[in-house]
Each structure stands twice: as structure tokens, then as C-alpha cells.
Design an enzyme around this catalytic site. Structure first.
Site, PDB file in Angstrom:
ATOM      1  N   ASP A   1       0.727  -1.255   0.006  1.00 43.93           N
ATOM      2  CA  ASP A   1       0.020  -0.098  -0.174  1.00 43.93           C
ATOM      3  C   ASP A   1       1.016   1.483  -0.042  1.00 43.93           C
ATOM      4  OD1 ASP A   1      -2.722   1.229   0.446  1.00 43.93           O
ATOM      5  OD2 ASP A   1      -1.523   2.002   1.984  1.00 43.93           O
TER       6      ASP A   1
ATOM      7  N   GLU B   1       0.674  -1.099  -5.148  1.00 40.32           N
ATOM      8  CA  GLU B   1      -0.297  -0.190  -5.030  1.00 40.32           C
ATOM      9  C   GLU B   1       0.401   1.105  -5.462  1.00 40.32           C
ATOM     10  OE1 GLU B   1      -3.376   2.831  -4.001  1.00 40.32           O
ATOM     11  OE2 GLU B   1      -1.910   2.172  -2.489  1.00 40.32           O
TER      12      GLU B   1
HETATM   13  C1  GLC Z   1      -3.866   3.628  -0.581  1.00 41.34           C
HETATM   14  C2  GLC Z   1      -5.406   2.790  -0.118  1.00 41.34           C
HETATM   15  C3  GLC Z   1      -6.070   4.256   0.391  1.00 41.34           C
HETATM   16  C4  GLC Z   1      -5.617   4.934   1.443  1.00 41.34           C
HETATM   17  C5  GLC Z   1      -4.215   5.318   1.285  1.00 41.34           C
HETATM   18  C6  GLC Z   1      -3.233   5.450   2.500  1.00 41.34           C
HETATM   19  O1  GLC Z   1      -3.864   4.492  -1.399  1.00 41.34           O
HETATM   20  O2  GLC Z   1      -5.967   2.429  -1.234  1.00 41.34           O
HETATM   21  O3  GLC Z   1      -7.468   3.736   0.560  1.00 41.34           O
HETATM   22  O4  GLC Z   1      -6.215   5.785   1.919  1.00 41.34           O
HETATM   23  O5  GLC Z   1      -3.251   4.087   0.526  1.00 41.34           O
HETATM   24  O6  GLC Z   1      -3.080   4.393   3.340  1.00 41.34           O
END
Ligand code: GLC
Length: 638
Positions: free
Chosen positions: A271, A313
């Protein structure tokens, strides 16, 4: 090093050999990654070796067997049979035991990959949907225990469903033990974060930093009264960014990854990975050190738990994105999967404009990904949609990037005349004019408005539009990710406004609770959910029967003679797969040569399971879609 490995396995030769061989294979990737980021920490490899040996000892027998199986099928996550499903355990089924009880539902759908949204223990109160983790070794109390998680992953393994979990790398909750100790003044833990006595350095960084949540968390630093320090908080004020230039942080995460891998986690969704490394004078995203760190973490996982893969991500531009799948020196050594954000954005853009030229342009600009990696494609997810459309791409098809992005925000907020969509504006940034959009797939695609109006034709069009979007996603190769409820065309859920910890964040409008009442009607073709479910199931059937969709092959844009019809081709050794998608509510045609020149004069449409003889023109009904290959009996000729 060898002695340490031998000592660790006094009487188990086979185990020692497996570990040793993998260590030999990946040692260089590990040390090279570490050396470029932590040149002053020579003992780091020895520290990690101990961590790895311990985790290897603890790895359960069934997971070691899975390691062996996946080493024999390293393309397991690239196969056409991979179908992903994404849900919150509580919103889907109450808790982890509930998810276990609903495995048959997932099996029926064809799920092979289950992303359980953040479930590690978050801070109490607001926690950004679980992305503010207070303890990586505990499960959120109301969902169950670590033992329940291990039991669930075991159960899913029996059904050949792999488990993806979020690993939040960039930040922890302010209430995480490391942050608490830092707040109390412990120097070891202060060095885990970016903390400053005054605004001098933060202000210097701010000059080039964007704001992620300008609405509810402006700026990138937060004053922490307990420590009397300014703390780096890219996201919310309670999410403290970690200092990855500290090797202790690396060791902590190596341990966490192996701990969770030993509980049966197969896929780590890294993430907010793009934000991990900070460099003055930049936007502090996509820095080269991020890839060196990922390479080293990936090597650790490969040595102990080869069944595991990484998914980045990184919602960044295509030029930056490819590095997460491994470019240059990191080729084949970093993440195995990454989100194809651009495909998602372009599908919504073309739904609104009924024109595919911008999408063609954006997709053509993507360089080939490494052949051992795969895209994660999606129509909707738990986050908002940001209009990631470059000015250059827009200009090349005669559009103003700024005006088109404004049009899309207006359109999906339901404000543009004639819009079919119903969405909410998320994080309006008056400085940049940026307006992101929240909303469920079905509501954004027009189903909510159509049902309200009781307009049967509009309802049908909305369903066809949704199925077209899913067809593009499922027909792109890689891992298609269905977001919970999309298989039933679930609408926006405005109930979030009444939940105090959700009310301020309208992304909850598209994070509904599963409607099992609706699910029970999924086989009833007289209902909207029944039609949607049958359509999605048919796409999944077609996908798993189409080997051309293996992720080693790229989807390439064929310049379309019709601006309303997207044409993609997958040149597979079995012969081409030609996909055609009508993005308008009006019947469209394509000239027959599009198929003829690819040897598809007689073709099998894998979606309708009909064999077609392509004459002068190919006709596509409103939102029609075709997946054409040579007929089965002709495949051997290719
Ligand atoms: C990623 C997640 C999102 C979150 C962010 C901070 O982008 O998908 O939902 O707010 O990380 O952890």
C-alpha cells in the site's frame, strides 16, 4: 553464512538444502538491493539471515508444499483462470469466520484470488478504512484472531483461492507501538519516523509536495504536541510516515512479511508504496530507492516463502509505473503485480464521451511489462477515481486535458446535462481544480438513475454498460479484480453519512455491506441482480476458457476505424484474440477486414460461444462486445 545455515538445521538435510539453494539464488538480489540503500549497515544481511531462518523453521508444512507447487508453476498468478474478488471481511460476512462460511459463494463465482481489505488491528476511531495500522501481528478484534486468519487461509487454499492482504509500508497509526515510543522520546523509535523540531525542513519539502487529502488533511506534516515535533504525515494526521532510510525499519517489515506469509498470506498488496522514500526538491514519490528496497524485501520473501508474490499499489503515471514491475536493473526482481489505474480511468472516460480515441492513445503509450508480471485490472475499487489523464494524451486527440478532466468530474457528479451517472465529489482541491469522484460501479454507470426513473431501456443500457466495462477488464489479461457487490450491480450506499467515523469520507458511499437478500436472487433472470450476475458469470466462464488471456501476452491497441469502438488484440502463440467493444448506446459497425487480416474470417466469439462468418462488416449492438479467436478446431493450425 553457510555455517549459520548448517547450524540451524542440525538434522534436517532436505530443509537445509531447500533454504540454502534459495538463499544462494537470491543472495545477490538481496545484498545489491540493501547495499544501494543502506551502505553503512554491513551487518544487515546477517540480521536478516537470522530472521529468515527463524521464519523458515516456523513455516507450516502445507505452506512448504505450496512453495514447492508454485516453484513448479511460477506463472500461477498470470493464468487465465485467475479471477480476483475484493471485499471487506466485515462488510462481506461479518467476520473472518463469516468469510469462511461464504467460501461456496466465492467458489461459485469462480474466485481464485481474494483480497481481504485491511484487517490488521487499526487505531481506534477514524482509521482510513484500516490503513492506519496499530499492530501488524494482530487481527482487528471484531473480525477474529490471527488463528482465525490462518484457519481461513487454509480453508481457501483447499479451494485454490489465494489470499491478498494489505501491507501498509508507508505509514503506521500514531497509536502503533513504534510511534508511541517515539512520542515518548525514545531515540531508537524517533529514528523510525520523520520528525522535526520546527517548520524549517517541512516547509522546504512542502514546496514540491502535492496534497493527497487536501480536504480533510491538508499539508504533509502534523504537529504532535506529545513529542513537540512536526511529523511527516502524507495522508491523514494520524498516519505517520516511516523513515525507510533506517535499516531497522527494513528488518521490522521483513519480519512482518514472513510472519504473515506463515499465516497463509499469498499476495502482499504494498500500500502507498510510491511514497516510501523522501527526497528534497521532488514530489517524494517513485524515488529509485523504493525499487531497491522492494527488491531486497522480495528476495527475503523468495528465500523463505516462494509461494508469495508482491503487488504494488502505485497509482502513478505509466512512465513511473513500469518500474514497479521491474525495469532496468530491477527487471524481474520487484513486484509481480501492479494496478492498471489508467485502464480503469479510460473506461469511465469513454463511457462519458462515447469515444475511444483518448483511451487508444493512453493505452498505446504503455511500454510492455516484463513477461513474468501481470496487471491487476479493475472497474471499481474501494478508492475514489482520480482523473489521471495527461495533458499530452488529451492534446494528441484534440482535447484540452483540463477541460476533459472537468467534464468527467461534472459528468460523474451527475451535474453534466444528460449525464446518466450518480457520484459524489471527493477531495475538491480549489488550488488545482481537481475533483475526484466516489461512487459504486452501478451508480456511476447509470443504474441508480435509471431505476429511480423506472425506465426499463435505461436500466438495460446501464447493465450493458457495466458488462462492457467488466468485459474490457476480464479481457485484458492479468488478474481482473471484481469489487464486492459489483457482481450484483449494487448501488451507492448513502448510509455512511450516519456513521460518525465514516461521515467525513465519502469513499464509504461505494463500500456497502453485502446485500445477501440481493445475492439470493442472483439466479433469478427477472431481477436486475440476476441479469448482472449471469452476465458476470458468463464473462468469467469465457475468460477461463480463453488461454489467449494468459498474462505473458500483451493487449495491444488496434487503431479503430470507428471512434466509438475499442479494438484490442492479443497476439498469442495459439493465434490472435481480437476484442471489440462498442462504447456507445447506438449500434456500431467495424469493417470486416479488421478480422480478415488476422485470419479470423470465420471466428469463434468466446463471449456468445457462437461461430461467426465475418462478411463486409461486423455489427456491434449498443455496448456490444466480441472476443474473437479461431474456432477451437482450428487452433491447432496456428
Ligand atoms: C492507499 C489506499 C487508500 C488509503 C491510502 C493510505 O491508496 O488504497 O484507501 O487511503 O493508501 O493508506
Amino acid at each position: 553464512m553457510l555455517d549459520l545455515i548448517r547450524e540451524a538445521f542440525p538434522d534436517d538435510d532436505r530443509d537445509m538444502e531447500a533454504f540454502q539453494l534459495r538463499f544462494e539464488r537470491y543472495e545477490r538480489q538481496l545484498t545489491e538491493g540493501l547495499r544501494s540503500v543502506y551502505p553503512d549497515a554491513p551487518d544487515l544481511v546477517m540480521r536478516l539471515l537470522e530472521v529468515m531462518l527463524l521464519a523458515h523453521h516456523e513455516r507450516p508444512a502445507d505452506l512448504r508444499r505450496l512453495d514447492a507447487r508454485r516453484l513448479l508453476s511460477p506463472d500461477w498468478f498470470q493464468q487465465e483462470s485467475m479471477i480476483g474478488y475484493v471485499c471487506y471481511a466485515d462488510r462481506f460476512a461479518g467476520d473472518l469466520a463469516g468469510v469462511e462460511a461464504h467460501v461456496p459463494y466465492l467458489e461459485e463465482l469462480g474466485t481464485r484470488y481474494l483480497h481481504l481489505m485491511p484487517l490488521l488491528r487499526p487505531r481506534a476511531g477514524e482509521n482510513d478504512g484500516g490503513y492506519a495500522v496499530a499492530d501488524y501481528r494482530e487481527v482487528r478484534e471484531d473480525l477474529g484472531t490471527m488463528r482465525d486468519l490462518a484457519s481461513l487461509t487454509r480453508r481457501l487454499r483447499q479451494s485454490d483461492i489465494s489470499v491478498c492482504l494489505d501491507l501498509v509500508l508507508n505509514h503506521v497509526a500514531r497509536e502503533h507501538d513504534w510511534a508511541e515510543r517515539a512520542r515518548a522520546g525514545d531515540p531508537k523509535y524517533r529514528a523510525y519516523f520523520h520528525m522535526y523540531d520546527d517548520r524549517t525542513v517541512p516547509d522546504q519539502y512542502e514546496r514540491t509536495l502535492p496534497e493527497i487529502f487536501p480536504d480533510f488533511a491538508p499539508g504533509n506534516f502534523t504537529w504532535d504536541a506529545a513529542s513537540g515535533q512536526w511529523v511527516w504525515t502524507t495522508f491523514n494526521s494520524y498516519q505517520w510516515d516511516l523513515n525507510w532510510s533506517n535499516p531497522d525499519v527494513f528488518v521490522e517489515f521483513a519480519e512482518i512479511i514472513l510472519f504473515l506469509a506463515n499465516r497463509g498470506v499469498d499476495i502482499f498488496r504494498l500500500d502507498a508504496i510510491a511514497f516510501m522514500w523522501k527526497r528534497m526538491g521532488t514530489n517524494c514519490q517513485n524515488q529509485p530507492e523504493v525499487h531497491a528496497i522492494t527488491q531486497a524485501l522480495r528476495a527475503v520473501a523468495r528465500i523463505v516463502a516462494p509461494a508469495v508474490v508482491f503487488k504494488a499499489e502505485a497509482i502513478v503515471s505509466p512512465e513511473d509505473l513500469l518500474f514497479y514491475l521491474g525495469r532496468g536493473a530491477h527487471h524481474g526482481k520487484v513486484s509481480d503485480l501492479a494496478y492498471h489505474n489508467s485502464l480503469m480511468v479510460q473506461i469511465w472516460s469513454s463511457f462519458a464521451s462515447r469515444d475511444v480515441r483518448l483511451m487508444e492513445r493512453a493505452l498505446s503509450a504503455f511500454p510492455n511489462k516484463p513477461t513474468n508480471t501481470a496487471w491487476g485490472m479493475y472497474l471499481r475499487c474501494h478508492d475514489d477515481i482520480g482523473w489521471a489523464i495527461s495533458d499530452a494524451d488529451a492534446a494528441s486527440v484534440g482535447l484540452s486535458g483540463e477541460a476533459h478532466r472537468r467534464f468527467l468530474s461534472d459528468f460523474y457528479a451527475g451535474e453534466f446535462p444528460g449525464s446518466f451517472a450518480r457520484g459524489l465529489v471527493f477531495q475538491h482541491n480549489p488550488r488545482t481544480g481537481d475533483r475526484r469522484i466516489s461512487g459504486s460501479g452501478a451508480s456511476l454507470a447509470g443504474l441508480e438513475v435509471a431505476l429511480e426513473r423506472g425506465d426499463a431501456r435505461e436500466v438495460d443500457l446501464a447493465l450493458q454498460r457495466l458488462l462492457l466495462g467488466h468485459a474490457v477488464v476480464l479481457g485484458f489479461g492479468g488478474v481482473p479484480l471484481l469489487y464486492m457487490g459489483d457482481e450484483l450491480a449494487m448501488l451507492n450506499d448513502y448510509g455512511f453519512e450516519h456513521e460518525p467515523t465514516h461521515a467525513g469520507d465519502n469513499r464509504w458511499v461505494h463500500r456497502p455491506r453485502m446485500n445477501w437478500e440481493r445475492a439470493r436472487r442472483r439466479h433469478d433472470p427477472t431481477t436486475v441482480e440476476g441479469l448482472m450476475y449471469a452476465g458476470v458469470r458468463n464473462l468469467i466462464r469465457a475468460r477461463t476458457q480463453t488461454p489467449h488471456l494468459h498474462a505473458t501476452v500483451e493487449s495491444r491497441v488496434v487503431e479503430s476505424p470507428n471512434p466509438h469502438v475499442l479494438v484490442l488484440e492479443r497476439p498469442h502463440p495459439l493465434g490472435p484474440l481480437l476484442c471489440a467493444y462498442n462504447f456507445s448506446e447506438v449500434e456500431q459497425t467495424l469493417p470486416g477486414w479488421v478480422a480478415h487480416t488476422r485470419g479470423l474470417g470465420v471466428a469463434l466469439d468466446r463471449l456468445s460461444e457462437r461461430t461467426l462468418t465475418v462478411e463486409e462488416t461486423l455489427v456491434l449492438p449498443p455496448y456490444g462486445r466480441l472476443w474473437l479467436t479461431a474456432p477451437e478446431d482450428a487452433l491447432s493450425r496456428w
